[in-house]
Design a protein around this motif. Sequence first.
Motif, mmCIF file in Angstrom:
data_model
loop_
_atom_site.group_PDB
_atom_site.id
_atom_site.type_symbol
_atom_site.label_atom_id
_atom_site.label_comp_id
_atom_site.label_asym_id
_atom_site.label_seq_id
_atom_site.Cartn_x
_atom_site.Cartn_y
_atom_site.Cartn_z
ATOM 1 N N PHE A 265 18.433 11.956 -2.394
ATOM 2 C CA PHE A 265 18.202 12.872 -1.283
ATOM 3 C C PHE A 265 16.917 12.467 -0.567
ATOM 4 O O PHE A 265 15.924 12.114 -1.198
ATOM 5 C CB PHE A 265 18.066 14.313 -1.763
ATOM 6 N N VAL A 266 16.939 12.558 0.769
ATOM 7 C CA VAL A 266 15.759 12.263 1.582
ATOM 8 C C VAL A 266 15.551 13.401 2.566
ATOM 9 O O VAL A 266 16.483 13.790 3.275
ATOM 10 C CB VAL A 266 15.911 10.936 2.355
ATOM 11 N N LYS A 267 14.345 13.936 2.578
ATOM 12 C CA LYS A 267 13.982 14.940 3.580
ATOM 13 C C LYS A 267 12.915 14.340 4.484
ATOM 14 O O LYS A 267 11.824 13.990 4.031
ATOM 15 C CB LYS A 267 13.454 16.220 2.943
ATOM 16 N N ALA A 268 13.239 14.212 5.750
ATOM 17 C CA ALA A 268 12.307 13.625 6.719
ATOM 18 C C ALA A 268 11.497 14.732 7.399
ATOM 19 O O ALA A 268 11.478 15.871 6.954
ATOM 20 C CB ALA A 268 13.083 12.797 7.743
ATOM 21 N N LYS A 269 10.816 14.363 8.479
ATOM 22 C CA LYS A 269 9.991 15.292 9.262
ATOM 23 C C LYS A 269 8.873 15.920 8.420
ATOM 24 O O LYS A 269 8.470 17.068 8.664
ATOM 25 C CB LYS A 269 10.866 16.388 9.872
ATOM 26 N N LEU A 270 8.393 15.166 7.429
ATOM 27 C CA LEU A 270 7.356 15.704 6.548
ATOM 28 C C LEU A 270 6.056 15.970 7.292
ATOM 29 O O LEU A 270 5.331 16.911 6.964
ATOM 30 C CB LEU A 270 7.113 14.723 5.387
ATOM 31 N N LEU A 327 10.356 5.773 -2.436
ATOM 32 C CA LEU A 327 11.703 5.441 -1.984
ATOM 33 C C LEU A 327 11.945 3.937 -2.053
ATOM 34 O O LEU A 327 13.028 3.482 -2.462
ATOM 35 C CB LEU A 327 11.912 5.955 -0.554
ATOM 36 N N VAL A 328 10.937 3.150 -1.676
ATOM 37 C CA VAL A 328 11.057 1.689 -1.766
ATOM 38 C C VAL A 328 11.201 1.261 -3.230
ATOM 39 O O VAL A 328 12.006 0.382 -3.562
ATOM 40 C CB VAL A 328 9.838 1.002 -1.112
ATOM 41 N N SER A 329 10.448 1.897 -4.128
ATOM 42 C CA SER A 329 10.565 1.595 -5.562
ATOM 43 C C SER A 329 11.953 1.956 -6.076
ATOM 44 O O SER A 329 12.502 1.267 -6.941
ATOM 45 C CB SER A 329 9.497 2.358 -6.346
ATOM 46 N N PHE A 330 12.520 3.024 -5.555
ATOM 47 C CA PHE A 330 13.885 3.413 -5.913
ATOM 48 C C PHE A 330 14.874 2.332 -5.488
ATOM 49 O O PHE A 330 15.787 1.963 -6.249
ATOM 50 C CB PHE A 330 14.232 4.750 -5.244
ATOM 51 N N ILE A 331 14.709 1.811 -4.287
ATOM 52 C CA ILE A 331 15.576 0.726 -3.809
ATOM 53 C C ILE A 331 15.452 -0.474 -4.729
ATOM 54 O O ILE A 331 16.464 -1.089 -5.126
ATOM 55 C CB ILE A 331 15.202 0.334 -2.365
ATOM 56 N N LYS A 332 14.222 -0.821 -5.095
ATOM 57 C CA LYS A 332 13.985 -1.966 -5.965
ATOM 58 C C LYS A 332 14.692 -1.814 -7.302
ATOM 59 O O LYS A 332 15.215 -2.789 -7.866
ATOM 60 C CB LYS A 332 12.476 -2.145 -6.183
#
Length: 485
Positions: A265-270, A327-332
């Motif tokens: 899950f990603v919540k933007a507009k932080l 999030l980048v670490s999750f992709i990795k």
Amino acid sequence: DDQSIHEIDVKDTGENSCGDRSDDEDQNDKWNFYDQHESTRAQSTQKVNTRESCCSDSSEDDEQNDKWIVYEHIVATSVSIGEQVNESDEVILNETHSIKKESSLDTETFEDEILRDVGLDNIKKEVLQMLKTDGPRNTIHYMNDNASMWKHATVKIAVAGKSSVGKSAFINAIRNVKSTDDGSAEEGLGDTTLVVQEYKHPKNKEIIYCDLPGYGTVIMTRETFLEKVNLLEYDLFFIFIDPVPTEDDQWLIEQLRKADKEFCFVKAKLDQDMKNLKRMGMTAENALAKIKKPIVDATKTMPTIHGDVNIFLISNTNFSIGEMVKLVSFIKAKVPKLKFEAIAFCLSSFAKEVIEMKYETLQKRISPLALSLSLSDDSMLNVVRAENELGLYYDVFGLDIALNQQPPNLRHPFSPDCIGTLLNSLCDEPLGVLTKMVPIYSTVVAYRSFKKFFKQLLDELKDDCLTVHKYAISKRQKELSLPKC
């Protein structure tokens, strides 16, 4: 050799500055010299090989004659490039000859060098086997192909969620594309498409971010969505939510679990949420916890996941805010190493942790590159390979652009002449006339020298990247502190 050719380059540059010679004439002279030098070296090497094949038990006189053959080669080469042979060369000749006598042990030394190199852990068995069965040339091709595989690794990341949750803004930001640029995703228009929209990364067309159509609507029912979207073709799914996951999001997760696909899950507009909570006197850490809590509570009620899901809070306008690094670490962690290599090379250097990931990924290329360069006897092609790698370093760290205001204290500020200067220093390191006389020994020496050169340069460019990053943050903070008109 490259060093000699470089010296002619310097000499020719001086002649051109006087306007006496054209570029074509200079280029022809360099090729004529290169042909002459290769011919001289081949003749001298043939003499040495002939003497070795005829006399396996050479006497002291024969050894002295062998040294004079090498000496003649050095004289011929030195005369070609306008140098003088002085008395100190006699010492070098003695050292060269002693190395030559022990060259039968150097093959084993070279294998040990490869086995000890942790930078070759993934391919050392294949490399050693290919060197024995297929020879250096095919081994070089194998390593070069292996080093460029990331360019052909297709990565497809699905960006899902309802309208107006920040999907398009994220797709633009992760590709470092402005909303006004060609190929940008249209922002703020809601769900206007019934098909998957693909957005390729401008630096690597094999990295594709896919905006999936909204699901669970009258027009796009769940069944229609599954007909139009092949879940199996994507590497990862980012499900954008605001403020919390919906029943339709829960349905999508069920489908992804059946397809054995990774998601988060990603919540933007932080940045907007943080700004509002900051006005209330809340710290950044407490603000993040407060924003994430209702999302976590909602996922605990989902029977499919029971709260076991990764949630990342990000800002599409400023990746340094929130959990973009996580999030980048999750992709990795979720995609194959080769695919993450392609992704990492295209990310902007927005955080120290990301810069470190880029550095670690580039560092793994050094040993295979050094081995490939040291095995090759094509000096001119080596220069091209080295130039490409240097260009990759600048590109990955984002240092290959001319900044309006250059940060101070950069070791290697980018300029049209920077790559040439670095290549000249590289040619002065492991390449030279004497190393060509003892092939196995020169391979080991060149191997170590290339590794040392690229490791040191990578360290220095990483420091430059960190300096630019720190400078950009300071500049941004100053701009934010300025009073608004």
